[in-house]
Design an enzyme around this catalytic site. Structure first.
Site, PDB file in Angstrom:
ATOM      1  N   PRO A   5       0.869   5.365   0.426  1.00 45.19           N
ATOM      2  CA  PRO A   5       0.074   6.533   0.833  1.00 45.19           C
ATOM      3  C   PRO A   5      -0.116   7.456  -0.371  1.00 45.19           C
ATOM      4  CG  PRO A   5       1.895   6.145   2.369  1.00 45.19           C
ATOM      5  CD  PRO A   5       2.131   5.264   1.177  1.00 45.19           C
ATOM      6  N   ALA A   6      -1.370   7.828  -0.647  1.00 49.86           N
ATOM      7  CA  ALA A   6      -1.660   8.539  -1.901  1.00 49.86           C
ATOM      8  C   ALA A   6      -1.056   9.947  -1.921  1.00 49.86           C
ATOM      9  CB  ALA A   6      -3.166   8.596  -2.122  1.00 49.86           C
ATOM     10  N   GLY A   8       1.994  12.322  -1.133  1.00 47.04           N
ATOM     11  CA  GLY A   8       3.416  12.277  -0.799  1.00 47.04           C
ATOM     12  C   GLY A   8       4.047  13.654  -0.935  1.00 47.04           C
ATOM     13  N   LYS A  13      13.870   7.876  -9.322  1.00 51.26           N
ATOM     14  CA  LYS A  13      13.752   7.774 -10.785  1.00 51.26           C
ATOM     15  C   LYS A  13      15.114   7.641 -11.448  1.00 51.26           C
ATOM     16  CE  LYS A  13       9.918  11.001 -10.207  1.00 51.26           C
ATOM     17  NZ  LYS A  13      10.417  12.045  -9.268  1.00 51.26           N
ATOM     18  N   ASP A  16       8.851  11.534  -2.825  1.00 53.73           N
ATOM     19  CA  ASP A  16       9.161  11.368  -4.249  1.00 53.73           C
ATOM     20  C   ASP A  16      10.523  11.992  -4.559  1.00 53.73           C
ATOM     21  OD1 ASP A  16       8.077  10.744  -7.084  1.00 53.73           O
ATOM     22  OD2 ASP A  16       8.891  12.779  -7.236  1.00 53.73           O
ATOM     23  N   TYR A  71      17.504  15.293  -9.306  1.00 53.31           N
ATOM     24  CA  TYR A  71      17.189  16.451  -8.451  1.00 53.31           C
ATOM     25  C   TYR A  71      18.410  16.901  -7.646  1.00 53.31           C
ATOM     26  CZ  TYR A  71      12.319  15.198  -9.554  1.00 53.31           C
ATOM     27  OH  TYR A  71      11.138  14.878 -10.199  1.00 53.31           O
ATOM     28  N   GLN A  90       0.826  -1.198   0.000  1.00 60.65           N
ATOM     29  CA  GLN A  90       0.000   0.000   0.000  1.00 60.65           C
ATOM     30  C   GLN A  90       0.866   1.255   0.000  1.00 60.65           C
ATOM     31  OE1 GLN A  90      -3.318  -0.122   2.734  1.00 60.65           O
ATOM     32  NE2 GLN A  90      -4.227  -1.169   0.979  1.00 60.65           N
ATOM     33  N   GLY A 130       6.884  16.013  -2.842  1.00 61.57           N
ATOM     34  CA  GLY A 130       7.795  16.223  -3.971  1.00 61.57           C
ATOM     35  C   GLY A 130       9.100  16.848  -3.496  1.00 61.57           C
ATOM     36  N   HIS A 163      12.447   7.924 -15.648  1.00 59.71           N
ATOM     37  CA  HIS A 163      12.026   9.324 -15.495  1.00 59.71           C
ATOM     38  C   HIS A 163      11.373   9.880 -16.767  1.00 59.71           C
ATOM     39  CE1 HIS A 163      13.212  12.991 -12.822  1.00 59.71           C
ATOM     40  NE2 HIS A 163      12.069  13.223 -13.431  1.00 59.71           N
TER      41      HIS A 163
END
Ligand SMILES: NC(=O)c1ccc[n+]([C@@H]2O[C@H](COP(=O)([O-])OP(=O)(O)OC[C@H]3O[C@@H](n4cnc5c(N)ncnc54)[C@H](OP(=O)(O)O)[C@@H]3O)[C@@H](O)[C@H]2O)c1
Length: 318
Positions: free
Chosen positions: A14-15, A17, A78, A44, A49, A12, A19, A111
């Protein structure tokens, strides 16, 4: 209650998150610790980054202090475009894991469906690109499946993939992409892509849900609409006594889509997190649905190299 997206093995996610693009190395460590204290469990990340090392320091500190356990966290990262060749994927993932101080990722994404020569962060001209004949998406996807089999990433997926490109990966007959992370906000609703993903058991994550106001100049165009300033969004927010950002974040959650707003500001981190508990009515959802303009912020024009086959039309297949 936090909405969760369930994977085929019952894991599961968590919807909502956090960034981390443009979260500067100097501030991101504090922001991650603050976010975990607020209750964020899903982060994420991406190698490109340039801040995974500082995020790793924060994760390590939070786990050492007992604020959170590894198995409670959902960490996505990514694969950058310069590591698409067989033999480059696993070392790229291992670098990310070392930076993040983790021994596995929950989710690893390709990505972009765009390939660069190894060691090229952003090509200065088409010389730095590899065409999709030189670095086929199928080759990269094969290597992604191998790192999944080794347990280095529990789940694998894509980002910035069109229906056409997802179909190419599905047709290979192996693991289907479990996630497609794409730009989504009221001016770019992508209902067709979402329906395709959901019909094929592919979860969707919405990036740049607030309009990515802090994006670098190269991603900006004159006169682009700003979702946070939209009149409909503002009036829904006012009527409910919530902020426009919270409307923008509750909206994808109602579409069964994950959302990953970026902030490094403690007040906005909390405000965004609290959006997980906001209910929108059918009328409010319909009013937001009417705002679509199919307007991309991250439009892919920065990855055009015509002699290597990369155009904006080819990227999005539209
Ligand atoms: N896969 C991809 O190709 C891709 C592309 C783009 C983004 N992403 C992912 O998606 C994440 C989110 O997208 P994004 O960073 O482009 O943009 P975003 O989350 O839409 O917007 C971030 C901007 O909104 C501000 N902000 C945050 N909360 C706010 C609030 N409650 N009210 C007003 N302003 C607020 C932030 O400033 P403060 O920090 O000062 O609060 C920042 O300027 C990225 O960080 C990255 O993890 C992925």
């Amino acid at each position: 209650m936090m909405k969760m997206l369930t994977y085929s093995n019952n894991d599961q996610m968590p919807a909502l998150g956090l960034g981390t693009w443009k979260s500067d190395p100097g501030v991101v460590k504090k922001a991650i610790i603050e976010a975990i204290a607020i209750g964020y469990l899903h982060i994420d990340c991406a190698a490109i980054y340039g801040n995974e090392n500082e995020i790793g320091e924060a994760l390590e500190e939070c786990m050492n202090k007992g604020m959170v356990k590894r198995e409670e966290l959902w960490i996505t990262s990514k694969l950058w475009n310069d590591s698409h060749k067989q033999g480059e994927v696993q070392p790229a993932l291992e670098k990310t894991l070392a930076d993040l101080r983790l021994d596995y990722l929950d989710l690893y994404l390709m990505h972009w469906p765009v390939a660069f020569k190894h060691g090229t962060s952003f090509p200065e001209n088409s010389e730095g690109y590899l065409s999709l004949d030189e670095a086929p998406l199928a080759e990269t996807w094969q290597a992604m499946q191998e790192v999944q089999k080794k347990g280095l990433a529990k789940h694998i997926g894509t980002s910035n993939f069109s229906i056409n490109k997802l179909e190419q990966l599905i047709a290979l007959g192996g693991q289907i992409p479990e996630m497609n992370q794409v730009e989504l906000h009221p001016y770019l609703q992508q209902q067709g892509l979402i329906d395709f993903c959901h019909q094929n058991d592919i979860h969707v994550t919405a990036y740049s849900p607030l309009g990515s106001m802090d994006r670098p100049q190269v991603f900006k165009k004159e006169g682009e609409p700003v979702p946070l300033e939209n009149g409909t969004i503002k009036s829904i927010a006012e009527a409910k006594g919530i902020s426009p950002a919270q409307v923008l974040l509750a909206w994808p959650l109602h579409r069964k889509i994950s959302v990953i707003p970026k902030s490094t500001n403690p007040k906005r981190l909390r405000e965004n997190f609290e959006a997980h508990a906001i209910a929108l009515s059918d009328d409010e959802m319909h009013a937001i649905a009417s705002l679509d303009q199919h307007e991309r912020i991250i439009d892919g024009s920065f990855f055009v190299a015509e002699d290597k086959g990369y155009t904006v039309a080819n990227l999005w297949d539209e």
